[in-house]
Each structure stands twice: as structure tokens, then as C-alpha cells.
Motif scaffolding. Structure first.
Motif, PDB file in Angstrom:
ATOM      1  N   VAL A 192      10.042   2.416  -2.391  1.00 26.49           N
ATOM      2  CA  VAL A 192      10.432   2.635  -3.780  1.00 26.49           C
ATOM      3  C   VAL A 192       9.824   3.941  -4.298  1.00 26.49           C
ATOM      4  N   SER A 193       8.552   4.161  -3.992  1.00 24.61           N
ATOM      5  CA  SER A 193       7.876   5.357  -4.492  1.00 24.61           C
ATOM      6  C   SER A 193       8.403   6.639  -3.861  1.00 24.61           C
ATOM      7  N   THR A 194       8.925   6.558  -2.634  1.00 25.15           N
ATOM      8  CA  THR A 194       9.440   7.743  -1.947  1.00 25.15           C
ATOM      9  C   THR A 194      10.937   7.944  -2.140  1.00 25.15           C
ATOM     10  N   GLY A 195      11.615   6.959  -2.739  1.00 27.98           N
ATOM     11  CA  GLY A 195      13.037   7.083  -2.972  1.00 27.98           C
ATOM     12  C   GLY A 195      13.914   6.509  -1.876  1.00 27.98           C
ATOM     13  N   THR A 196      13.308   5.867  -0.874  1.00 28.39           N
ATOM     14  CA  THR A 196      14.091   5.225   0.179  1.00 28.39           C
ATOM     15  C   THR A 196      14.877   4.052  -0.391  1.00 28.39           C
ATOM     16  N   PHE A 197      14.254   3.317  -1.329  1.00 29.09           N
ATOM     17  CA  PHE A 197      14.909   2.195  -2.000  1.00 29.09           C
ATOM     18  C   PHE A 197      14.969   2.482  -3.493  1.00 29.09           C
ATOM     19  N   ASP A 198      16.015   1.992  -4.139  1.00 28.13           N
ATOM     20  CA  ASP A 198      16.149   2.193  -5.582  1.00 28.13           C
ATOM     21  C   ASP A 198      15.198   1.298  -6.368  1.00 28.13           C
ATOM     22  N   MET A 199      14.982   0.081  -5.853  1.00 30.80           N
ATOM     23  CA  MET A 199      14.110  -0.876  -6.537  1.00 30.80           C
ATOM     24  C   MET A 199      13.622  -1.908  -5.526  1.00 30.80           C
ATOM     25  N   MET A 200      12.736  -2.788  -5.961  1.00 33.54           N
ATOM     26  CA  MET A 200      12.237  -3.861  -5.100  1.00 33.54           C
ATOM     27  C   MET A 200      12.274  -5.164  -5.875  1.00 33.54           C
ATOM     28  N   ALA A 201      12.727  -6.231  -5.217  1.00 35.84           N
ATOM     29  CA  ALA A 201      12.747  -7.569  -5.815  1.00 35.84           C
ATOM     30  C   ALA A 201      12.061  -8.498  -4.845  1.00 35.84           C
ATOM     31  N   ASN A 202      10.798  -8.813  -5.128  1.00 37.84           N
ATOM     32  CA  ASN A 202      10.020  -9.586  -4.160  1.00 37.84           C
ATOM     33  C   ASN A 202       8.794 -10.216  -4.811  1.00 37.84           C
ATOM     34  N   GLY A 203       8.962 -10.724  -6.024  1.00 37.70           N
ATOM     35  CA  GLY A 203       7.813 -11.302  -6.709  1.00 37.70           C
ATOM     36  C   GLY A 203       6.694 -10.293  -6.871  1.00 37.70           C
ATOM     37  N   VAL A 204       7.047  -9.060  -7.212  1.00 41.48           N
ATOM     38  CA  VAL A 204       6.041  -8.009  -7.388  1.00 41.48           C
ATOM     39  C   VAL A 204       5.400  -8.181  -8.756  1.00 41.48           C
ATOM     40  N   ASP A 205       4.108  -8.447  -8.776  1.00 42.46           N
ATOM     41  CA  ASP A 205       3.466  -8.655 -10.063  1.00 42.46           C
ATOM     42  C   ASP A 205       2.911  -7.359 -10.629  1.00 42.46           C
ATOM     43  N   VAL A 206       2.919  -7.297 -11.941  1.00 44.23           N
ATOM     44  CA  VAL A 206       2.485  -6.112 -12.668  1.00 44.23           C
ATOM     45  C   VAL A 206       0.963  -6.068 -12.693  1.00 44.23           C
ATOM     46  N   THR A 207       0.403  -4.966 -12.218  1.00 43.60           N
ATOM     47  CA  THR A 207      -1.042  -4.775 -12.261  1.00 43.60           C
ATOM     48  C   THR A 207      -1.344  -3.376 -12.794  1.00 43.60           C
ATOM     49  N   GLU A 208      -2.546  -3.204 -13.291  1.00 39.64           N
ATOM     50  CA  GLU A 208      -2.955  -1.899 -13.814  1.00 39.64           C
ATOM     51  C   GLU A 208      -2.935  -0.850 -12.701  1.00 39.64           C
ATOM     52  N   GLU A 209      -3.370  -1.229 -11.513  1.00 41.02           N
ATOM     53  CA  GLU A 209      -3.407  -0.290 -10.400  1.00 41.02           C
ATOM     54  C   GLU A 209      -2.000   0.150 -10.001  1.00 41.02           C
ATOM     55  N   ARG A 210      -1.076  -0.790  -9.906  1.00 40.05           N
ATOM     56  CA  ARG A 210       0.299  -0.434  -9.545  1.00 40.05           C
ATOM     57  C   ARG A 210       0.959   0.399 -10.635  1.00 40.05           C
ATOM     58  N   GLY A 211       0.520   0.202 -11.868  1.00 40.63           N
ATOM     59  CA  GLY A 211       1.078   0.964 -12.980  1.00 40.63           C
ATOM     60  C   GLY A 211       0.805   2.450 -12.873  1.00 40.63           C
ATOM     61  N   LYS A 212      -0.137   2.837 -12.022  1.00 38.79           N
ATOM     62  CA  LYS A 212      -0.423   4.260 -11.810  1.00 38.79           C
ATOM     63  C   LYS A 212       0.644   4.917 -10.937  1.00 38.79           C
ATOM     64  N   THR A 213       1.329   4.102 -10.146  1.00 41.40           N
ATOM     65  CA  THR A 213       2.317   4.618  -9.193  1.00 41.40           C
ATOM     66  C   THR A 213       3.751   4.274  -9.585  1.00 41.40           C
ATOM     67  N   TYR A 214       3.927   3.122 -10.269  1.00 36.87           N
ATOM     68  CA  TYR A 214       5.260   2.641 -10.576  1.00 36.87           C
ATOM     69  C   TYR A 214       5.445   2.430 -12.072  1.00 36.87           C
ATOM     70  N   ASP A 215       6.688   2.575 -12.510  1.00 30.68           N
ATOM     71  CA  ASP A 215       7.073   2.158 -13.851  1.00 30.68           C
ATOM     72  C   ASP A 215       7.769   0.805 -13.705  1.00 30.68           C
ATOM     73  N   PHE A 216       7.243  -0.212 -14.374  1.00 32.42           N
ATOM     74  CA  PHE A 216       7.781  -1.565 -14.257  1.00 32.42           C
ATOM     75  C   PHE A 216       8.790  -1.875 -15.353  1.00 32.42           C
ATOM     76  N   THR A 217       9.756  -2.699 -14.996  1.00 36.13           N
ATOM     77  CA  THR A 217      10.677  -3.236 -15.992  1.00 36.13           C
ATOM     78  C   THR A 217       9.963  -4.336 -16.768  1.00 36.13           C
ATOM     79  N   ASP A 218      10.663  -4.917 -17.718  1.00 39.81           N
ATOM     80  CA  ASP A 218      10.127  -6.099 -18.396  1.00 39.81           C
ATOM     81  C   ASP A 218      10.010  -7.234 -17.376  1.00 39.81           C
ATOM     82  N   PRO A 219       9.047  -8.142 -17.555  1.00 41.72           N
ATOM     83  CA  PRO A 219       8.922  -9.286 -16.639  1.00 41.72           C
ATOM     84  C   PRO A 219      10.146 -10.193 -16.704  1.00 41.72           C
ATOM     85  N   TYR A 220      10.486 -10.791 -15.572  1.00 44.08           N
ATOM     86  CA  TYR A 220      11.589 -11.753 -15.543  1.00 44.08           C
ATOM     87  C   TYR A 220      11.123 -13.138 -15.117  1.00 44.08           C
ATOM     88  N   ALA A 221       9.830 -13.267 -14.726  1.00 38.33           N
ATOM     89  CA  ALA A 221       9.285 -14.573 -14.341  1.00 38.33           C
ATOM     90  C   ALA A 221       7.764 -14.532 -14.431  1.00 38.33           C
TER      91      ALA A 221
END
Length: 269
Positions: A98-127
């Protein structure tokens, strides 16, 4: 003649731009943002593991890729007006892609964390969920996350659960599937696994095992959302996915999918 040559050059340039619409604008020279390129391609590429029931896994009889995240992502793609193109990959590989552009998005129970927020922009939570510690039912020594200090856990590489194990002082053995993590706990290779409560309960229910138990529950709520590569190139895509999630929630579709796979609604906080 000159007009004809210029026209041919413009046509060739347009063809190149469209052909590269699934990758980042900087690589294609296109001024269109990510959402525009996805719509031009007619599909959105979605990274998922395919081995983490009931979020993303294969039907035993048909081998079809199914699961809560699979259906949610497919419903989002439908709202965007494009095809869902699932690509199965290890958890850490999905995030990297996702970060390199190989995939447009990821759907795999990815939870929002402060650390990941440095690398990714998250959508609103869905679960929403909770992390738990799973041990042998006979183990009375582990009753909290802190008790993992000096012990061994099993988890997917790059997962939040791996990070939690390390944070609490455990040595983490990396495995590829939920079933493997549970097997390693059952045969005593590791002391415990940290995982989603929903996944643990589903494993208990589907396998009928009485050898395992939830020994501790994290009080913090886990928020599942879709990670996108960071930057303004994804601003309209993130907004469109947020709109799709909102519509699916209002229509009751998220609840319907959740009840199908969990027997409960985990889409409301």
C-alpha cells in the motif's frame, strides 16, 4: 503532416497515461489523483491475507475467498463503481504494498495506531474489536498482558499483535495463519498468542476446541479501518471510501455482513 504527427504523439501519450492509471501520478506523469486513476482502470486493487478467519479466508468446499473484510471491501468497490481486485499477500507485505503503490488499499482487519498513522492515512473505522491473550485452558500463570514478559507468543509479522507482544516483553514467533498461531499454543511451542477477540471466538466455535481460553482482554478498543498511502494524492479516494462506509452503515449492510460472519454487530463502537 505536422498536425497529424502531433495528434499521433498526443494519442500515444494519452495511452501511456491511461495504461499506468493504477500507479502513482508521479510515476505516470498524470495530473489525475489516485481515485481518478482507479476509476479509469475500472478496478481497485485490494491487499488481503486470505488466511485470517473470519475476516479474510477461503471457503473449504469452494476455495472461494470470503470473509467479513472481503465482503466489506467488495461493497466499498461497488460504491466507487469499480471492480474489487483482491491480491492475497502476507500481512506485512500488504501494508508495504500500500505504501509503495503496489496495492490501492488493504482490507485485513488493519487497526488504527499512532505509529501506523505516520506512514498511512486511514479512512473512518468500519468495525471495532478488542485484542486478547489466548493461552492453554490449563494455564493459570497468564492472566494479563503484563504476564507475557519473558515468555513466547506467536503472531503475524508486522501486525499490531506482534508489536504488543514485543511491547510487553515477549519473544514473538512469526507465523502466517491464525490456525498456526493456535496450534503453536496448543502444542506448547509458544506460551500464548495475542489476537482479535472476534477471531479467537470464531476459532473456538468453528473448531470446538476446549484446550484454549481467553486469558486477558485489552481494555482499549481496536478500530479497524482502511490504510492508504500518505499524501494528498489519496484525499479524494479517502473521502469517497468514507462516504461508502457511511452509506453501507446507514443502509444496514455493514451490520448484515458482521452478523453473517460474527453472529454479532461489531460495526458500531
Amino acid at each position: 503532416m505536422r498536425k497529424k504527427i502531433v495528434t499521433m504523439m498526443m494519442t500515444a501519450a494519452l495511452t501511456v497515461a491511461v495504461a499506468g492509471c493504477g500507479s502513482k501520478g508521479a510515476a505516470t506523469g498524470s495530473s489525475d489523483d489516485h481515485l481518478a486513476r482507479i476509476k479509469a482502470a475500472g478496478k481497485i486493487t485490494i491487499a488481503t491475507e486470505g488466511v485470517w478467519a473470519p475476516f479474510t479466508y477461503h471457503d473449504e468446499s469452494t476455495d472461494e475467498l470470503i470473509g467479513f473484510d472481503v465482503e466489506v471491501a467488495a461493497a466499498i468497490a461497488e460504491k466507487l463503481g469499480v471492480e474489487a481486485d483482491f491480491q492475497e499477500v502476507a500481512f506485512d507485505g500488504g501494508l508495504t504494498g500500500v505504501s509503495t503503490g503496489t496495492f490501492d488499499m488493504m482490507a485485513n482487519g488493519v487497526d488504527v495506531t499512532e505509529e501506523r498513522g505516520k506512514t498511512y492515512d486511514f479512512t473512518d473505522p468500519y468495525a471495532y474489536d478488542h485484542a486478547v491473550v489466548v493461552t492453554l485452558a490449563s494455564n493459570n500463570n497468564i492472566t494479563s498482558f503484563a504476564d507475557l514478559n519473558g515468555l513466547t507468543t506467536a503472531n503475524s509479522a508486522g501486525s499490531t499483535y506482534e508489536a504488543m507482544g514485543i511491547e510487553y516483553g515477549a519473544t514473538v514467533k512469526n507465523v502466517d495463519t491464525l490456525g498456526e498461531t493456535m496450534t503453536l499454543v496448543q502444542n506448547g511451542t509458544v506460551d500464548a498468542t495475542i489476537n482479535a477477540n472476534t477471531s479467537a471466538q470464531d476459532y473456538f466455535n468453528t473448531t470446538g476446541t476446549t484446550d484454549l481460553k481467553v486469558a486477558a482482554v485489552d481494555k482499549e478498543v481496536t478500530k479497524y479501518a482502511i490504510p492508504l498511502s500518505k499524501g494528498e494524492d489519496n484525499d479524494t479516494l479517502r473521502a469517497a471510501i468514507n462516504d461508502a462506509i457511511k452509506e453501507l452503515r446507514e443502509e444496514g449492510k455493514l451490520t448484515e455482513i458482521s452478523n453473517k460472519y460474527f453472529g454479532a454487530d461489531i460495526t458500531a463502537e
